[in-house]
Design a protein around this motif. Structure first.
Motif, PDB file in Angstrom:
ATOM      1  N   ASP A  70      -6.987   1.137   6.586  1.00  0.00           N
ATOM      2  CA  ASP A  70      -6.193   0.952   5.364  1.00  0.00           C
ATOM      3  C   ASP A  70      -7.015   0.265   4.272  1.00  0.00           C
ATOM      4  O   ASP A  70      -6.958   0.656   3.098  1.00  0.00           O
ATOM      5  CB  ASP A  70      -4.926   0.135   5.660  1.00  0.00           C
ATOM      6  N   ARG A  71      -7.791  -0.754   4.652  1.00  0.00           N
ATOM      7  CA  ARG A  71      -8.641  -1.443   3.672  1.00  0.00           C
ATOM      8  C   ARG A  71      -9.721  -0.499   3.136  1.00  0.00           C
ATOM      9  O   ARG A  71     -10.038  -0.507   1.951  1.00  0.00           O
ATOM     10  CB  ARG A  71      -9.280  -2.689   4.300  1.00  0.00           C
ATOM     11  N   ASP A  73      -9.496   2.754   2.991  1.00  0.00           N
ATOM     12  CA  ASP A  73      -8.831   3.717   2.123  1.00  0.00           C
ATOM     13  C   ASP A  73      -8.540   3.084   0.753  1.00  0.00           C
ATOM     14  O   ASP A  73      -8.704   3.727  -0.283  1.00  0.00           O
ATOM     15  CB  ASP A  73      -7.527   4.216   2.765  1.00  0.00           C
ATOM     16  N   SER A  74      -8.131   1.841   0.743  1.00  0.00           N
ATOM     17  CA  SER A  74      -7.867   1.137  -0.506  1.00  0.00           C
ATOM     18  C   SER A  74      -9.153   1.015  -1.337  1.00  0.00           C
ATOM     19  O   SER A  74      -9.137   1.230  -2.558  1.00  0.00           O
ATOM     20  CB  SER A  74      -7.299  -0.248  -0.198  1.00  0.00           C
ATOM     21  N   ALA A  75     -10.251   0.695  -0.692  1.00  0.00           N
ATOM     22  CA  ALA A  75     -11.545   0.599  -1.378  1.00  0.00           C
ATOM     23  C   ALA A  75     -11.946   1.962  -1.937  1.00  0.00           C
ATOM     24  O   ALA A  75     -12.473   2.068  -3.052  1.00  0.00           O
ATOM     25  CB  ALA A  75     -12.611   0.069  -0.428  1.00  0.00           C
ATOM     26  N   GLN A  77      -9.877   4.414  -2.846  1.00  0.00           N
ATOM     27  CA  GLN A  77      -9.022   4.690  -4.006  1.00  0.00           C
ATOM     28  C   GLN A  77      -9.488   3.906  -5.232  1.00  0.00           C
ATOM     29  O   GLN A  77      -9.520   4.437  -6.353  1.00  0.00           O
ATOM     30  CB  GLN A  77      -7.552   4.354  -3.689  1.00  0.00           C
ATOM     31  N   GLN A  78      -9.862   2.645  -5.020  1.00  0.00           N
ATOM     32  CA  GLN A  78     -10.367   1.822  -6.123  1.00  0.00           C
ATOM     33  C   GLN A  78     -11.650   2.427  -6.686  1.00  0.00           C
ATOM     34  O   GLN A  78     -11.836   2.489  -7.906  1.00  0.00           O
ATOM     35  CB  GLN A  78     -10.624   0.390  -5.637  1.00  0.00           C
ATOM     36  N   GLN A  81     -10.970   5.358  -8.896  1.00  0.00           N
ATOM     37  CA  GLN A  81     -10.563   4.911 -10.230  1.00  0.00           C
ATOM     38  C   GLN A  81     -11.783   4.485 -11.053  1.00  0.00           C
ATOM     39  O   GLN A  81     -11.868   4.772 -12.255  1.00  0.00           O
ATOM     40  CB  GLN A  81      -9.562   3.759 -10.129  1.00  0.00           C
TER      41      GLN A  81
END
Length: 152
Positions: A70-71, A73-75, A77-78, A81
């Motif tokens: 999850d972390r 995946d969050s990285a 996505q960031q 961006q």
């Protein structure tokens, strides 16, 4: 003072502006490239980690693995961006460079037009001077011929 010379400082300033905008574009392109490289690294790492066959021996290990993914995946996505923002910055700067180049080109064309006009004025002046000189020589020759006829 000649008009073309008055445009020269504007031309120099336009060139300096264009150069500065081009340098900024290069910097933004480098930043985009770095963001894209980082994104690819994260994608590769996530794929590698997700495909690894780690045997989870306990619910805690499963939860840790899930939290890590999850972390990651969050990285990812960031970073996506960041890439999008960086790409937009490159596009904006590319447009600025296009505008700066057009501004400089307009000034160059104006200066060239002034130089052509100035050259034509100089040529007409020289032609008038040559015509005047020719007319004076002709008058002198006529006077000299009349004088000879009068003396004969």
């Amino acid at each position: 003072m000649m008009q073309s010379r008055r445009i020269d400082p504007l031309l120099r300033r336009a060139q300096e502006t264009e150069d500065a905008v081009a340098r900024e574009l290069a910097e933004r392109q480098q930043a985009l490239s770095a963001h894209e490289s980082r994104l690819e690294e994260l994608r590769g790492y996530m794929e590698e980690y997700a495909n690894s066959q780690m045997a989870a021996t306990s619910p805690a290990q499963l939860a840790n693995r899930r939290a890590f993914l999850d972390r990651l995946d969050s990285a990812l996505q960031q970073q996506l961006q960041n890439v999008d923002r960086s790409r937009a910055n490159v596009d904006i700067q590319r447009d600025r460079l296009l505008l700066a180049s057009r501004d400089k080109q307009v000034l160059e064309q104006l200066a060239a037009s002034y130089r052509v006009q100035e050259h034509q004025v100089i040529e007409r002046r020289q032609q008038r001077e040559m015509d005047d000189l020719g007319a004076r020589r002709s008058r002198l020759a006529m006077l000299a011929a009349q004088e000879e006829d009068g003396n004969a």
